[in-house]
Design a protein around this motif. Structure first.
Motif, PDB file in Angstrom:
ATOM      1  N   THR A 135       1.009  -1.125  -0.077  1.00 49.42           N
ATOM      2  CA  THR A 135       0.015   0.057   0.010  1.00 49.42           C
ATOM      3  C   THR A 135       1.156   1.062  -0.154  1.00 49.42           C
ATOM      4  OG1 THR A 135      -0.088  -0.159   2.419  1.00 49.42           O
ATOM      5  CG2 THR A 135      -1.855  -1.078   1.158  1.00 49.42           C
ATOM      6  N   THR A 136       0.345   2.299  -0.269  1.00 49.43           N
ATOM      7  CA  THR A 136       1.110   3.298  -0.423  1.00 49.43           C
ATOM      8  C   THR A 136       0.487   4.727   0.319  1.00 49.43           C
ATOM      9  OG1 THR A 136       1.921   5.230  -1.919  1.00 49.43           O
ATOM     10  CG2 THR A 136      -0.172   4.275  -2.524  1.00 49.43           C
TER      11      THR A 136
ATOM     12  N   ASN B  47      -9.741   2.866  -3.703  1.00 45.04           N
ATOM     13  CA  ASN B  47      -8.855   2.143  -4.750  1.00 45.04           C
ATOM     14  C   ASN B  47      -7.525   2.355  -4.315  1.00 45.04           C
ATOM     15  OD1 ASN B  47     -10.992   1.699  -6.231  1.00 45.04           O
ATOM     16  ND2 ASN B  47     -10.604   3.617  -7.585  1.00 45.04           N
ATOM     17  N   ASP B  48      -6.850   3.209  -3.673  1.00 43.61           N
ATOM     18  CA  ASP B  48      -5.668   3.438  -2.939  1.00 43.61           C
ATOM     19  C   ASP B  48      -5.686   3.605  -1.523  1.00 43.61           C
ATOM     20  OD1 ASP B  48      -4.204   3.374  -5.468  1.00 43.61           O
ATOM     21  OD2 ASP B  48      -4.854   5.415  -5.812  1.00 43.61           O
TER      22      ASP B  48
ATOM     23  N   TYR C 275      -3.514   2.894   2.467  1.00 46.13           N
ATOM     24  CA  TYR C 275      -2.451   2.701   3.115  1.00 46.13           C
ATOM     25  C   TYR C 275      -2.686   2.571   4.789  1.00 46.13           C
ATOM     26  CZ  TYR C 275      -4.123   7.334   5.124  1.00 46.13           C
ATOM     27  OH  TYR C 275      -4.727   8.212   5.926  1.00 46.13           O
TER      28      TYR C 275
END
Length: 178
Positions: free
Chosen positions: A28-29, A161-162, A164
């Motif tokens: 993950t970012t 969608n993204d 962390y």
């Protein structure tokens, strides 16, 4: 009847894919994350501060300050003076699952939550766990319940969608035996 079976299979598949996306192998970012200070507060709450041997207690898992929650795994550990009786999830916009598990000789309750996109968890109860205080617990003893959070993931936006990983603030519970 057929529609009910189809619906159940669809929900099961949704849960399976959601768990895989939460704990999967892809990194993950935090790129683009503008709020690095987000720290969900996870606590255990009981309506009693003192308990008696043989008494049943209800402990509620509470989560706050977690905007854009995508998914989580929360473990509840009770010391050996408590016997697990039951666990029930609370109504929520999240898909919740809570079960008693045992691994490497340790018993715990695991609470998993997920949502197709994200959900703002501002001040929500996730589940209630019922325990019975063992009959032979001496007066004056302290009973501890602790938390571990292997995974708590937030989205960068509402889409989910993204995502962390975040660190959580954990607040366990200590009860005194009368």
């Amino acid at each position: 009847m057929l529609m009910k079976k189809i619906f159940c299979v669809a929900i099961a598949l949704l849960m399976l894919f959601s768990f895989v996306s939460c704990s999967g192998g892809s990194e993950t970012t935090t790129e683009g994350n503008t709020d690095d200070a987000v720290s969900p507060v996870i606590s255990l709450v009981s309506d009693k501060t003192t308990v008696a041997p043989g008494e049943e207690i209800k402990v509620t898992l509470h989560v706050a300050e977690a905007p854009l929650t995508a998914c989580f795994d929360i473990l509840i550990f009770a010391d050996e003076t408590l016997e697990f009786s039951d666990v029930a999830t609370c109504p929520s916009e999240l898909i919740l699952a809570a079960n008693r598990e045992e691994k490497a000789g340790e018993e715990y309750v695991i609470v998993r939550g997920m949502v197709a996109a994200t959900y703002d968890v501002t001040d929500d109860d996730m589940c209630t766990v019922t325990y019975k205080v063992k009959d032979d617990v001496p007066s004056g003893s302290k009973i501890s319940l602790t938390l571990q959070v292997p995974t708590y993931q937030l989205g960068l936006d509402e889409s989910g969608n993204d995502i962390y990983n975040v660190e959580c603030t954990l607040q366990g519970l200590v009860l005194e035996v009368q």
